[in-house]
Write an enzyme that holds these catalytic residues in place. Structure first.
Site, PDB file in Angstrom:
ATOM      1  N   PHE A 176      10.458 -10.001 -84.587  1.00 48.77           N
ATOM      2  CA  PHE A 176       9.529  -8.944 -84.256  1.00 48.77           C
ATOM      3  C   PHE A 176       8.315  -9.678 -83.615  1.00 48.77           C
ATOM      4  O   PHE A 176       7.524 -10.383 -83.943  1.00 48.77           O
ATOM      5  CB  PHE A 176       8.912  -8.458 -85.614  1.00 48.77           C
ATOM      6  CG  PHE A 176       8.153  -7.071 -85.246  1.00 48.77           C
ATOM      7  CD1 PHE A 176       8.498  -5.685 -84.861  1.00 48.77           C
ATOM      8  CD2 PHE A 176       6.744  -7.360 -85.505  1.00 48.77           C
ATOM      9  CE1 PHE A 176       7.795  -4.931 -84.725  1.00 48.77           C
ATOM     10  CE2 PHE A 176       5.765  -6.387 -84.831  1.00 48.77           C
ATOM     11  CZ  PHE A 176       6.251  -5.043 -84.539  1.00 48.77           C
ATOM     12  N   ASP A 261       5.379 -17.763 -81.977  1.00 50.93           N
ATOM     13  CA  ASP A 261       4.403 -16.507 -82.329  1.00 50.93           C
ATOM     14  C   ASP A 261       3.854 -16.760 -83.774  1.00 50.93           C
ATOM     15  O   ASP A 261       4.485 -16.359 -84.725  1.00 50.93           O
ATOM     16  CB  ASP A 261       5.384 -15.383 -82.206  1.00 50.93           C
ATOM     17  CG  ASP A 261       4.599 -14.064 -82.460  1.00 50.93           C
ATOM     18  OD1 ASP A 261       3.429 -13.945 -82.704  1.00 50.93           O
ATOM     19  OD2 ASP A 261       5.177 -12.955 -82.177  1.00 50.93           O
ATOM     20  N   LYS A 290      -3.747 -10.195 -85.272  1.00 53.12           N
ATOM     21  CA  LYS A 290      -3.914  -9.887 -86.590  1.00 53.12           C
ATOM     22  C   LYS A 290      -5.074 -10.434 -87.078  1.00 53.12           C
ATOM     23  O   LYS A 290      -6.261  -9.988 -86.846  1.00 53.12           O
ATOM     24  CB  LYS A 290      -2.730 -10.084 -87.313  1.00 53.12           C
ATOM     25  CG  LYS A 290      -1.494  -9.200 -86.928  1.00 53.12           C
ATOM     26  CD  LYS A 290      -0.485  -9.041 -88.081  1.00 53.12           C
ATOM     27  CE  LYS A 290       0.601  -7.751 -87.676  1.00 53.12           C
ATOM     28  NZ  LYS A 290       1.936  -8.455 -86.977  1.00 53.12           N
TER      29      LYS A 290
HETATM   30  C1  PLP Z   1       2.472  -7.644 -85.928  1.00 51.35           C
HETATM   31  C2  PLP Z   1       3.036  -8.604 -84.894  1.00 51.35           C
HETATM   32  C3  PLP Z   1       3.085  -8.796 -83.548  1.00 51.35           C
HETATM   33  C4  PLP Z   1       2.593  -7.492 -82.803  1.00 51.35           C
HETATM   34  O1  PLP Z   1       1.096  -7.296 -83.173  1.00 51.35           O
HETATM   35  P1  PLP Z   1       0.524  -5.844 -82.639  1.00 51.35           P
HETATM   36  O2  PLP Z   1      -0.988  -6.185 -82.958  1.00 51.35           O
HETATM   37  O3  PLP Z   1       1.030  -4.758 -83.800  1.00 51.35           O
HETATM   38  O4  PLP Z   1       0.786  -5.520 -81.127  1.00 51.35           O
HETATM   39  C5  PLP Z   1       3.753  -9.651 -82.755  1.00 51.35           C
HETATM   40  N1  PLP Z   1       4.114 -10.579 -83.209  1.00 51.35           N
HETATM   41  C6  PLP Z   1       4.505 -10.887 -84.891  1.00 51.35           C
HETATM   42  C7  PLP Z   1       4.906 -12.103 -85.381  1.00 51.35           C
HETATM   43  C8  PLP Z   1       3.637  -9.858 -85.550  1.00 51.35           C
HETATM   44  O5  PLP Z   1       3.921 -10.057 -86.804  1.00 51.35           O
END
Ligand code: PLP
Length: 441
Positions: A176, A261, A290
């Site tokens: 994700f 990520d 986040k």
């Molecule tokens: C939440 C998340 C995203 C996307 O972040 P948004 O601020 O919702 O666009 C990307 N990568 C990971 C691992 C995430 O948990």
């Protein structure tokens, strides 16, 4: 019921009325848990609670019920609701200036870039003689991932010499990384993808946790391997211990960028500033988001060495809001909270406690599986006893907020500021909810 049930936080109504009420005249606020058909697109299926206020690890709904927040905005609220240092920074900045656009500098832009790269720069791969760590400020996580993809591709063409138009990126099953059209192009979740094609080419999906599969997918067109250190949305999937070191070796051998990520795993959640530190691995690029915005404003960034980020030149990438003064004020305060290491240590200590409590629930036959690291866990319920949604509703009734991921899995990510008695309240509520689900079958 066991003695534990007495320790469960009460979801007591203090001002509640039974029937769904009309929106409050003064504030326009809607009542808690009512159905609100109409003007909001149905791209979410929230639990029936309407939050009005929050503080630390707790929120209060519009009827005055208190809930312990064990989701913490998917880790955007690592420092809890309205952390005083973050609210002070934001409030002060609201009285100064909030947006300049990148057409003009402002007085917090370089300080934020400096402090963030001082914190995270030593944790990313050194670019060699003359190279320095750098960051690109963006807003949402998805934008940070898009930025990393663009940087990796441009680096591939300009530095690695990949033939024009052929750059490929290796990604993991169950990933994700956000919701843009390019990012859902390499998702393998039908809900995230279906109906949104045609998709962006240039991505290769391999099983997560299998470094040989990554090595096999790399060829002369490959510019990057993009992975979550721990897969969050997938249910807090921790890869084998040799996975990240092996990815680092493969990327070094094949001249490929390793992109971590860390939008959900980073900034304290796993007990370290970056989850990659758990395995002593320095990625080439790190995406942050986040918690970087402290749950106040969206703040994201890509951090890496200037020999990679240097491919960005004026006009080739940008964002109207990226690096805005309010975001920088909050981001600086977030970096300040992480610089002491206090929150990382809390995540380690409380995480050990959390996982010990969860292991007991497995021993008692109330859970079928537990994964995770630090103050972060994915827990599996026997599907015969209910779905993750059923468990979340049972928790909600006991004054605890959590969120299902897929099927019978839910994720627990308490704010790092939670104290041990509150964490124990949450665990008692979980045990009570699981006991009830078991009894109901
Ligand atoms: C939440 C998340 C995203 C996307 O972040 P948004 O601020 O919702 O666009 C990307 N990568 C990971 C691992 C995430 O948990």
């Amino acid at each position: 019921m066991s003695a534990q049930s007495q320790a469960v936080p009460a979801a007591a109504t203090t001002t509640g009325s039974a029937a769904p009420a009309a929106p409050d005249r003064a504030t326009g606020a809607t009542p808690s848990g009512g159905a609100h058909p109409g003007s909001l697109a149905h791209n979410y299926h929230p639990l029936p609670v309407t939050v009005a206020t929050g503080e630390g690890a707790w929120v209060t709904d519009v009827d005055g019920r208190r809930y312990l927040d064990l989701l913490a905005g998917y880790s955007a609220l690592n420092f809890g609701h309205r952390h005083p240092a973050l609210i002070d920074a934001a409030t002060e900045q609201l009285g100064r200036v909030t947006l300049t656009s990148r057409a003009f500098d402002h007085d917090l832009l370089h300080p934020f870039a400096d402090r963030l790269t001082q914190l995270v720069g030593p944790l990313v791969q050194d670019g060699g003689p003359g190279a320095v760590p750098m960051m690109v400020p963006m807003n949402t996580g998805a934008e940070a991932v898009e930025t990393a993809i663009k940087i990796a591709r441009k680096w591939g063409y300009e530095v690695k010499g990949v033939p024009a138009g052929r750059a490929s990126i290796v990604v993991g099953h169950g990933n994700f990384h956000g919701r843009t059209t390019t990012i859902v192009s390499f998702s393998d979740d039908p809900d995230a993808r279906d109906g949104y094609d045609p998709f962006t080419p240039g991505f290769r999906l391999v099983p997560y946790g299998d470094a040989q599969a990554v090595a096999d997918a790399i060829d002369e067109t490959t510019v990057a391997v993009l992975m979550e250190p721990v897969q969050g949305e997938s249910g807090v999937v921790v890869p084998p211990d040799d996975y990240w070191p092996a990815l680092r070796r493969v990327c070094d051998e094949r001249g490929v960028l390793l992109v971590a990520d860390e939008i959900q795993s980073g900034l304290g959640r796993t007990g370290t500033t970056l989850a990659c530190e758990l395995w002593d691995v320095k990625p080439d690029l790190v995406t942050l988001g986040k918690a970087l915005g402290g749950g106040v404003v969206p703040v994201s960034a890509v951090v890496g060495s200037s020999d990679v980020l240097g491919v960005l030149t004026p006009g080739t990438h940008g964002s109207t809001f990226g690096g805005n003064p309010l975001a920088c004020a909050v981001g600086l305060a977030v970096v300040g909270l992480l610089e002491t290491g206090e929150h990382q240590a809390r995540a380690r200590d409380l995480g050990t406690h959390l996982h010990a409590r969860l292991a007991r629930l497995v021993d008692e036959g109330l859970l079928t599986g537990v994964r995770g690291v630090g103050l972060w866990a994915g827990i599996d319920l026997d599907p015969a006893r209910g779905t993750g949604r059923d468990l979340c509703e049972a928790l909600l009734a006991r004054g605890v907020l959590a969120k299902d991921t897929h099927g019978s899995t839910i994720r627990l990510a308490p704010p790092l500021v939670i104290d041990r008695p509150d964490l124990d309240l949450g665990m008692a509520a979980l045990r009570d909810a699981l006991t009830q689900l078991a009894a109901d079958r």
